[in-house]
Scaffold this motif. Structure first.
Motif, PDB file in Angstrom:
ATOM      1  N   GLY A  43       0.728  -1.063  -0.037  1.00  0.00           N
ATOM      2  CA  GLY A  43      -0.082   0.063  -0.022  1.00  0.00           C
ATOM      3  C   GLY A  43       0.985   1.495  -0.031  1.00  0.00           C
ATOM      4  O   GLY A  43       1.502   1.424  -0.934  1.00  0.00           O
ATOM      5  N   ASN A  44       0.539   1.939   1.026  1.00  0.00           N
ATOM      6  CA  ASN A  44       1.511   3.451   1.185  1.00  0.00           C
ATOM      7  C   ASN A  44       2.941   3.241   1.797  1.00  0.00           C
ATOM      8  O   ASN A  44       3.666   4.181   1.829  1.00  0.00           O
ATOM      9  N   GLY A  45       3.355   1.738   2.172  1.00  0.00           N
ATOM     10  CA  GLY A  45       4.515   1.734   2.527  1.00  0.00           C
ATOM     11  C   GLY A  45       4.662   1.845   3.971  1.00  0.00           C
ATOM     12  O   GLY A  45       5.931   1.758   4.386  1.00  0.00           O
ATOM     13  N   GLN A  46       3.762   2.034   4.871  1.00  0.00           N
ATOM     14  CA  GLN A  46       4.012   2.419   6.069  1.00  0.00           C
ATOM     15  C   GLN A  46       4.643   1.236   6.830  1.00  0.00           C
ATOM     16  O   GLN A  46       5.753   1.526   7.420  1.00  0.00           O
ATOM     17  N   ALA A  47       4.368   0.016   6.625  1.00  0.00           N
ATOM     18  CA  ALA A  47       4.883  -0.965   7.404  1.00  0.00           C
ATOM     19  C   ALA A  47       6.038  -1.321   6.955  1.00  0.00           C
ATOM     20  O   ALA A  47       7.172  -1.733   7.419  1.00  0.00           O
ATOM     21  N   ALA A  48       6.414  -1.293   5.597  1.00  0.00           N
ATOM     22  CA  ALA A  48       7.772  -1.491   4.895  1.00  0.00           C
ATOM     23  C   ALA A  48       8.779  -0.576   5.504  1.00  0.00           C
ATOM     24  O   ALA A  48       9.770  -0.925   6.014  1.00  0.00           O
ATOM     25  N   VAL A  49       8.571   0.770   5.761  1.00  0.00           N
ATOM     26  CA  VAL A  49       9.418   1.851   6.250  1.00  0.00           C
ATOM     27  C   VAL A  49       9.526   1.478   7.675  1.00  0.00           C
ATOM     28  O   VAL A  49      10.734   1.578   8.027  1.00  0.00           O
ATOM     29  N   GLY A  50       8.402   1.031   8.544  1.00  0.00           N
ATOM     30  CA  GLY A  50       8.924   0.441   9.662  1.00  0.00           C
ATOM     31  C   GLY A  50       9.773  -0.655   9.921  1.00  0.00           C
ATOM     32  O   GLY A  50      10.622  -0.573  11.063  1.00  0.00           O
ATOM     33  N   VAL A  51       9.753  -1.544   9.194  1.00  0.00           N
ATOM     34  CA  VAL A  51      10.473  -2.662   9.205  1.00  0.00           C
ATOM     35  C   VAL A  51      11.971  -2.506   8.829  1.00  0.00           C
ATOM     36  O   VAL A  51      12.896  -3.208   9.287  1.00  0.00           O
ATOM     37  N   ALA A  52      11.937  -1.518   7.909  1.00  0.00           N
ATOM     38  CA  ALA A  52      13.427  -1.174   7.373  1.00  0.00           C
ATOM     39  C   ALA A  52      14.257  -0.656   8.690  1.00  0.00           C
ATOM     40  O   ALA A  52      15.570  -0.432   8.359  1.00  0.00           O
ATOM     41  N   GLU A  53      13.618  -0.121   9.617  1.00  0.00           N
ATOM     42  CA  GLU A  53      14.505   0.314  10.999  1.00  0.00           C
ATOM     43  C   GLU A  53      15.311  -0.940  11.403  1.00  0.00           C
ATOM     44  O   GLU A  53      16.238  -0.581  12.219  1.00  0.00           O
ATOM     45  N   TYR A  54      14.723  -2.130  11.217  1.00  0.00           N
ATOM     46  CA  TYR A  54      15.536  -3.194  11.816  1.00  0.00           C
ATOM     47  C   TYR A  54      16.224  -4.434  10.776  1.00  0.00           C
ATOM     48  O   TYR A  54      16.654  -5.317  11.126  1.00  0.00           O
ATOM     49  N   THR A  61       5.964  -5.160  -2.102  1.00  0.00           N
ATOM     50  CA  THR A  61       5.228  -5.182  -3.207  1.00  0.00           C
ATOM     51  C   THR A  61       3.874  -4.952  -3.160  1.00  0.00           C
ATOM     52  O   THR A  61       3.096  -5.039  -1.810  1.00  0.00           O
ATOM     53  N   ASP A  62       3.128  -4.713  -4.143  1.00  0.00           N
ATOM     54  CA  ASP A  62       1.823  -4.556  -4.252  1.00  0.00           C
ATOM     55  C   ASP A  62       1.237  -4.642  -5.654  1.00  0.00           C
ATOM     56  O   ASP A  62       2.266  -4.138  -6.638  1.00  0.00           O
ATOM     57  N   VAL A  63       0.166  -4.889  -5.805  1.00  0.00           N
ATOM     58  CA  VAL A  63      -0.646  -5.266  -7.146  1.00  0.00           C
ATOM     59  C   VAL A  63      -0.804  -3.902  -7.870  1.00  0.00           C
ATOM     60  O   VAL A  63      -1.082  -3.588  -8.924  1.00  0.00           O
ATOM     61  N   SER A  64      -1.132  -2.897  -7.013  1.00  0.00           N
ATOM     62  CA  SER A  64      -1.771  -1.303  -7.122  1.00  0.00           C
ATOM     63  C   SER A  64      -0.362  -0.668  -7.598  1.00  0.00           C
ATOM     64  O   SER A  64       0.361   0.126  -6.522  1.00  0.00           O
ATOM     65  N   GLU A  65      -0.310  -0.128  -8.964  1.00  0.00           N
ATOM     66  CA  GLU A  65       0.725   0.946  -9.146  1.00  0.00           C
ATOM     67  C   GLU A  65       0.032   2.252  -8.577  1.00  0.00           C
ATOM     68  O   GLU A  65       1.138   3.089  -8.369  1.00  0.00           O
ATOM     69  N   ALA A  66      -1.043   2.537  -8.733  1.00  0.00           N
ATOM     70  CA  ALA A  66      -1.448   3.725  -7.904  1.00  0.00           C
ATOM     71  C   ALA A  66      -0.956   3.960  -6.459  1.00  0.00           C
ATOM     72  O   ALA A  66      -0.550   4.960  -6.131  1.00  0.00           O
TER      73      ALA A  66
END
Length: 260
Positions: A43-54, A61-66
């Motif tokens: 989605g908006n990457g919120q969880a990805a950015v949180g995980v990236a701290e560790y 990944t996402d199916v939605s280009e938008a």
């Protein structure tokens, strides 16, 4: 559910709750290695950015280009669009091959997936031993004793317009199949309850409702669930448009590792 959130992509980021940083640390403590993580349905990457701290690298990944166009940027997060046409073997190659991923996260999305296919892919991808899959959702928002009944009544009006898979969310993932070995952070049939506190303005609250796929679907069918009268009723119960309230989202977590 390809395209389900494309129309709301611009408001999605501001509208949804922010997952507490402690969640990511809690998950990182349960994986012995922290080389690479995969955030699915980012989605908006919120969880990805949180995980990236560790973790050294996060593939989001996402199916939605938008959605990906509006995703948060981070030097250790790599965003990839994954069309539904991709096979599991193609995804496996794209993500690094078998036994390559330390943590897989799915925030507010796994209920839309083809679960047997997804779980099969995760089982191949996760590093063994030690790799962890964590999925979570949130459903109810707690505001006040006067506001919450109005919210419940509005929620009931949205029910005919949801995809049937949303029932997993309404039930707090209690009925979500989850065939992984528990690591003490929820297990199949017994998700771990969590709270998400947030300071919320009235405009942000309305944005959250407008980001619901059911509200968009209803509007496409000529039904304006958030009509002027409904918005005014919410506004009065909130305490006016200028008031910022402390609210709580009720969340539920399931985390586990591949059964050996």
């Amino acid at each position: 559910m390809a395209g389900l959130f494309d129309k709301q992509a611009e408001i999605y980021q501001d509208a949804r709750p922010t997952y507490p940083k402690e969640w990511y640390l809690m998950l990182a403590d349960h994986t012995p290695l922290h080389s690479i993580a995969w955030d699915v349905g980012t989605g908006n990457g919120q969880a990805a950015v949180g995980v990236a701290e560790y973790y050294d690298q996060v593939i989001a990944t996402d199916v939605s280009e938008a959605q990906l166009k509006h995703a948060l940027r981070h030097p250790r997060v790599k965003y990839l669009q994954t069309p539904l046409s991709l096979s599991n073997d193609e995804l496996l190659t794209m993500l690094g091959g078998e036994d390559s991923i330390d943590l897989v996260t799915v925030a507010q999305a796994v209920h839309w997936f083809d679960l047997p296919s997804f779980y099969s892919l995760v089982t191949r991808l996760l590093r063994k031993p030690g790799g962890v899959l964590a999925v979570w959702t949130y459903n109810d928002i707690v505001v006040s004793s006067t506001f919450d009944p109005i919210m419940k009544r509005f929620h009931d009006t949205t029910l005919p317009f949801w995809n049937p898979k949303i029932q997993y969310v309404f039930d707090g993932y209690k009925i979500l199949p989850f065939p992984f070995e528990s690591i003490g952070l929820g297990s199949e049939g017994k998700p771990m309850p969590l709270d998400i506190p947030k300071e919320l303005s009235f405009d942000m609250f309305l944005g959250m409702l407008r980001s619901w796929s059911a509200v968009t679907t209803a509007k496409e069918q000529g039904v304006d669930l958030l009509n002027e009268g409904m918005v005014k009723e919410f506004e009065n119960a909130w305490g006016g448009t200028k008031l910022v309230r402390s609210v709580t989202y009720k969340a539920f977590l399931l985390a586990g590792k591949v059964k050996m």
